[in-house]
Motif scaffolding. Structure first.
Motif, short mmCIF file in Angstrom:
data_model
loop_
_atom_site.label_atom_id
_atom_site.label_comp_id
_atom_site.label_asym_id
_atom_site.label_seq_id
_atom_site.Cartn_x
_atom_site.Cartn_y
_atom_site.Cartn_z
N LEU A 160 -42.79 -23.55 1.77
CA LEU A 160 -42.53 -24.69 2.28
C LEU A 160 -44.14 -25.30 2.29
O LEU A 160 -44.27 -26.40 1.99
CB LEU A 160 -42.12 -24.70 3.54
N GLY A 161 -44.93 -24.54 2.63
CA GLY A 161 -46.52 -25.03 2.86
C GLY A 161 -47.05 -25.56 1.50
O GLY A 161 -47.66 -26.50 1.56
N ILE A 162 -46.39 -24.92 0.37
CA ILE A 162 -46.72 -25.55 -1.04
C ILE A 162 -46.41 -26.81 -1.18
O ILE A 162 -47.17 -27.78 -1.48
CB ILE A 162 -46.27 -24.62 -2.09
N PHE A 163 -45.20 -27.20 -0.91
CA PHE A 163 -44.56 -28.54 -1.12
C PHE A 163 -45.15 -29.61 0.05
O PHE A 163 -45.41 -30.82 -0.28
CB PHE A 163 -43.18 -28.24 -0.83
N ARG A 164 -45.22 -28.92 1.34
CA ARG A 164 -45.72 -29.86 2.35
C ARG A 164 -47.19 -30.10 2.15
O ARG A 164 -47.73 -31.50 2.71
CB ARG A 164 -45.87 -29.04 3.68
N ARG A 165 -47.96 -29.63 1.36
CA ARG A 165 -49.27 -30.34 1.02
C ARG A 165 -49.23 -31.39 0.06
O ARG A 165 -50.44 -32.28 0.30
CB ARG A 165 -50.17 -29.14 0.17
N PHE A 166 -48.25 -31.69 -0.70
CA PHE A 166 -48.29 -32.74 -1.63
C PHE A 166 -47.17 -33.90 -1.08
O PHE A 166 -47.43 -35.02 -1.63
CB PHE A 166 -47.73 -32.34 -2.94
N ILE A 167 -46.19 -33.45 -0.32
CA ILE A 167 -45.40 -34.43 0.18
C ILE A 167 -45.44 -34.74 1.78
O ILE A 167 -44.95 -33.77 2.56
CB ILE A 167 -44.05 -34.12 -0.05
N PRO A 168 -46.02 -35.84 2.16
CA PRO A 168 -45.94 -35.96 3.51
C PRO A 168 -44.79 -36.37 4.14
O PRO A 168 -43.76 -36.94 3.44
CB PRO A 168 -47.14 -36.78 3.71
N PRO A 169 -44.77 -36.03 5.58
CA PRO A 169 -43.48 -36.58 6.01
C PRO A 169 -43.33 -38.13 6.11
O PRO A 169 -44.11 -38.74 6.33
CB PRO A 169 -43.50 -35.86 7.52
N ALA A 216 -38.37 -28.07 -2.18
CA ALA A 216 -38.52 -26.64 -2.44
C ALA A 216 -37.09 -26.09 -2.96
O ALA A 216 -37.30 -24.98 -3.74
CB ALA A 216 -39.02 -25.98 -1.00
N VAL A 217 -36.01 -26.41 -2.45
CA VAL A 217 -34.88 -25.83 -2.88
C VAL A 217 -34.44 -25.98 -4.34
O VAL A 217 -34.17 -25.24 -5.07
CB VAL A 217 -33.53 -26.13 -2.07
#
Length: 88
Positions: free
Chosen positions: A48-57, A69-70
């Motif tokens: 999930l960290g991979i995707f959190r780097r590019f997609i901020p909340p 991610a899914v």
């Protein structure tokens, strides 16, 4: 070929449920500090960290990275099946 398809889809389904479970644990107070929460965090958080780097909340609270991610996991699973199907 059917065995490879079954194994890839089983792994994809299990990991998807782990992601969903980890997300649901975030809704409960102190649930991520439990044994299950720590276990799921060690397995799911690097992915999930991979995707959190590019997609901020969104709005600082709504995290859309598990959804992406899914979808990416499903895309990779079907891609693996296509590659195996091509070579076998």
């Amino acid at each position: 070929m059917d065995q490879i398809y079954s194994i890839v889809m089983l792994v994809q389904r299990i990991y998807t449920f782990m992601i969903i479970g980890y997300v649901l644990l975030s809704w409960l107070p102190n649930a991520r500090e439990s044994f299950i929460g720590v276990f799921l965090g060690k397995i799911v958080e690097p992915y999930l960290g991979i995707f959190r780097r590019f997609i901020p909340p969104i709005g600082g609270m709504l995290d859309l990275s598990p959804i992406l991610a899914v979808f990416a996991l499903q895309f990779v699973a079907y891609g693996l099946i296509a590659v195996f199907d091509f070579f076998i």
